[in-house]
Scaffold this active site. Structure first.
Site, PDB file in Angstrom:
ATOM      1  N   ARG A  32       0.845  -1.200   0.000  1.00 35.83           N
ATOM      2  CA  ARG A  32       0.000   0.000   0.000  1.00 35.83           C
ATOM      3  C   ARG A  32       0.876   1.245   0.000  1.00 35.83           C
ATOM      4  O   ARG A  32       2.098   1.168   0.013  1.00 35.83           O
ATOM      5  CB  ARG A  32      -0.904  -0.003   1.233  1.00 35.83           C
ATOM      6  CG  ARG A  32      -0.146   0.116   2.540  1.00 35.83           C
ATOM      7  CD  ARG A  32      -1.059  -0.013   3.726  1.00 35.83           C
ATOM      8  NE  ARG A  32      -0.338   0.264   4.972  1.00 35.83           N
ATOM      9  CZ  ARG A  32      -0.821   0.023   6.178  1.00 35.83           C
ATOM     10  NH1 ARG A  32      -2.019  -0.518   6.313  1.00 35.83           N
ATOM     11  NH2 ARG A  32      -0.116   0.327   7.249  1.00 35.83           N
ATOM     12  N   GLY A  33       0.234   2.406  -0.010  1.00 36.40           N
ATOM     13  CA  GLY A  33       0.926   3.676   0.105  1.00 36.40           C
ATOM     14  C   GLY A  33       1.920   3.932  -1.011  1.00 36.40           C
ATOM     15  O   GLY A  33       1.671   3.631  -2.182  1.00 36.40           O
ATOM     16  N   ASP A  38       6.062  -7.605   1.043  1.00 35.35           N
ATOM     17  CA  ASP A  38       5.550  -6.845   2.174  1.00 35.35           C
ATOM     18  C   ASP A  38       5.485  -7.801   3.354  1.00 35.35           C
ATOM     19  O   ASP A  38       5.339  -9.016   3.168  1.00 35.35           O
ATOM     20  CB  ASP A  38       4.161  -6.282   1.866  1.00 35.35           C
ATOM     21  CG  ASP A  38       3.768  -5.135   2.791  1.00 35.35           C
ATOM     22  OD1 ASP A  38       3.854  -3.969   2.355  1.00 35.35           O
ATOM     23  OD2 ASP A  38       3.365  -5.399   3.948  1.00 35.35           O
ATOM     24  N   ASP A  97       9.311 -10.366   5.873  1.00 43.34           N
ATOM     25  CA  ASP A  97       9.714  -9.364   6.843  1.00 43.34           C
ATOM     26  C   ASP A  97      11.151  -8.962   6.535  1.00 43.34           C
ATOM     27  O   ASP A  97      12.035  -9.828   6.474  1.00 43.34           O
ATOM     28  CB  ASP A  97       9.607  -9.958   8.258  1.00 43.34           C
ATOM     29  CG  ASP A  97       9.808  -8.938   9.366  1.00 43.34           C
ATOM     30  OD1 ASP A  97      10.543  -7.963   9.158  1.00 43.34           O
ATOM     31  OD2 ASP A  97       9.234  -9.154  10.461  1.00 43.34           O
ATOM     32  N   ASN A 131      11.550   0.422   0.270  1.00 36.49           N
ATOM     33  CA  ASN A 131      10.462   1.278   0.727  1.00 36.49           C
ATOM     34  C   ASN A 131       9.893   0.854   2.081  1.00 36.49           C
ATOM     35  O   ASN A 131       9.286   1.667   2.774  1.00 36.49           O
ATOM     36  CB  ASN A 131       9.337   1.273  -0.320  1.00 36.49           C
ATOM     37  CG  ASN A 131       8.086   1.963   0.167  1.00 36.49           C
ATOM     38  OD1 ASN A 131       8.048   3.179   0.324  1.00 36.49           O
ATOM     39  ND2 ASN A 131       7.047   1.180   0.437  1.00 36.49           N
ATOM     40  N   TYR A 146      12.702   7.308  14.648  1.00 34.63           N
ATOM     41  CA  TYR A 146      12.429   7.437  13.210  1.00 34.63           C
ATOM     42  C   TYR A 146      13.462   8.353  12.554  1.00 34.63           C
ATOM     43  O   TYR A 146      14.014   8.028  11.493  1.00 34.63           O
ATOM     44  CB  TYR A 146      11.018   7.988  13.026  1.00 34.63           C
ATOM     45  CG  TYR A 146      10.552   8.069  11.598  1.00 34.63           C
ATOM     46  CD1 TYR A 146      10.222   6.916  10.878  1.00 34.63           C
ATOM     47  CD2 TYR A 146      10.413   9.296  10.953  1.00 34.63           C
ATOM     48  CE1 TYR A 146       9.781   6.986   9.561  1.00 34.63           C
ATOM     49  CE2 TYR A 146       9.974   9.381   9.639  1.00 34.63           C
ATOM     50  CZ  TYR A 146       9.663   8.224   8.952  1.00 34.63           C
ATOM     51  OH  TYR A 146       9.225   8.296   7.647  1.00 34.63           O
ATOM     52  N   LYS A 153      16.162   7.192   9.699  1.00 36.02           N
ATOM     53  CA  LYS A 153      16.144   7.786   8.364  1.00 36.02           C
ATOM     54  C   LYS A 153      17.431   8.552   8.064  1.00 36.02           C
ATOM     55  O   LYS A 153      17.909   8.554   6.919  1.00 36.02           O
ATOM     56  CB  LYS A 153      14.917   8.684   8.203  1.00 36.02           C
ATOM     57  CG  LYS A 153      13.592   7.926   8.197  1.00 36.02           C
ATOM     58  CD  LYS A 153      13.502   6.918   7.052  1.00 36.02           C
ATOM     59  CE  LYS A 153      12.116   6.269   6.983  1.00 36.02           C
ATOM     60  NZ  LYS A 153      11.995   5.305   5.853  1.00 36.02           N
TER      61      LYS A 153
END
Length: 282
Positions: free
Chosen positions: A23-24, A44, A82, A109, A176, A180
């Site tokens: 998704r996304g 995914d 995973d 992603n 996070y 990143k």
């Protein structure tokens, strides 16, 4: 569903591996690649992960993405994997090589945005480790698995989906932000490791991405939840914080990834391409 831009077949005959594809932004990238003629390996986690406080992509969402790509003409292999599982990624590499040969593109992603919402000293160790293991470690593992065949072929493109959180700080999102920032660092180091082999490594740093219903997106909603922003107000509030007075669409991210994957960026490596409506320029 929207794709990045009108198709012209620029990736005809190539194979792309996309993580977090259910998704996304992952789905948007898959559709854009399919429209450009690429065959796809879509993976995914397709299951809940203990410690992540919101629903992750599901098997049905991954199947939906794959079906939409097949309707655009792509040959698609899917897998519930995973990105913390090196053995599962290695097994998928063998299936990929059997089906398509060595992939030409890897899009890292897969990622999570929570558990977040607390200052550094209140962040639990297990929450910190979970964030870093998925958002940074996942890209490292997928690169470790899929890059060797690109090196052997002397060509390939790896695109890491980072964030403006890889460039600037955000209060109460230390895990996070750290992951990143680490992903941008991994991008630059990998670019140097692979430059002499013709394999390019770049990052895309999106700003706040709209939760487009057709892409089943929910990342922005989770950021809002972690910040305690009411659901009915979060899009308006986030939009007001953007210099261009607009959020980023999933298709905007896909367009940047598509460019970095293709021949038009053949001399671009080690860069962090910002797609954030001007947020990080301030």
């Amino acid at each position: 569903m929207t794709t990045a831009h009108p198709a012209d077949g620029t990736l005809e005959g190539r194979t792309a591996v996309i993580t977090g594809a259910a998704r996304g932004a992952g789905r948007s990238c898959a559709l854009a690649f399919a429209a450009e003629g690429a065959d796809l390996v879509l993976l995914d986690v397709a299951a809940p992960i203990p410690g992540v406080p919101y629903p992750l992509g599901s098997e049905s969402q991954l199947a939906h993405t794959a079906d939409a790509c097949r309707r655009l003409g792509a040959d698609v292999l899917t897998a519930a994997v995973d990105v913390r599982d090196l053995a599962a990624l290695t097994e998928l590499r063998e299936r990929t090589h059997d089906r398509f040969g060595a992939p030409h593109v890897l899009v890292n992603n897969a990622g999570i945005v929570a558990p977040s919402g607390l200052p550094v000293h209140e962040t639990a160790e297990e929450d910190w480790q979970l964030m870093v293991d998925i958002d940074l470690g996942g890209a490292w593992r997928a690169t470790k698995v899929f890059a060797p065949a690109m090196v052997e072929r002397r060509s390939g493109s790896i695109v890491n989906i980072a964030s403006t959180a890889g460039l600037v700080g955000y209060r109460n999102f230390a895990g996070y932000v750290a992951a990143k920032h680490g992903l941008v660092g991994l991008t630059k180091a990998s670019a140097l490791d692979y430059a002499s082999y013709g394999v390019r490594v770049n990052a895309v740093c999106p700003g706040n991405i709209r939760d487009e219903p057709a892409m089943d997106g929910r990342m922005l909603s989770e950021v809002a939840r972690a910040l305690g922003v009411p659901a009915a107000e979060h899009e308006e509030l986030f939009t007001a914080d953007q210099p261009m007075n607009t959020l980023v669409d999933p298709a905007d991210v896909a367009a940047a990834v598509l460019w970095l994957a293709g021949d038009g960026s053949r001399r671009v490596t080690g860069t962090a391409l910002t797609v954030d409506a001007g947020y990080s320029a301030r």
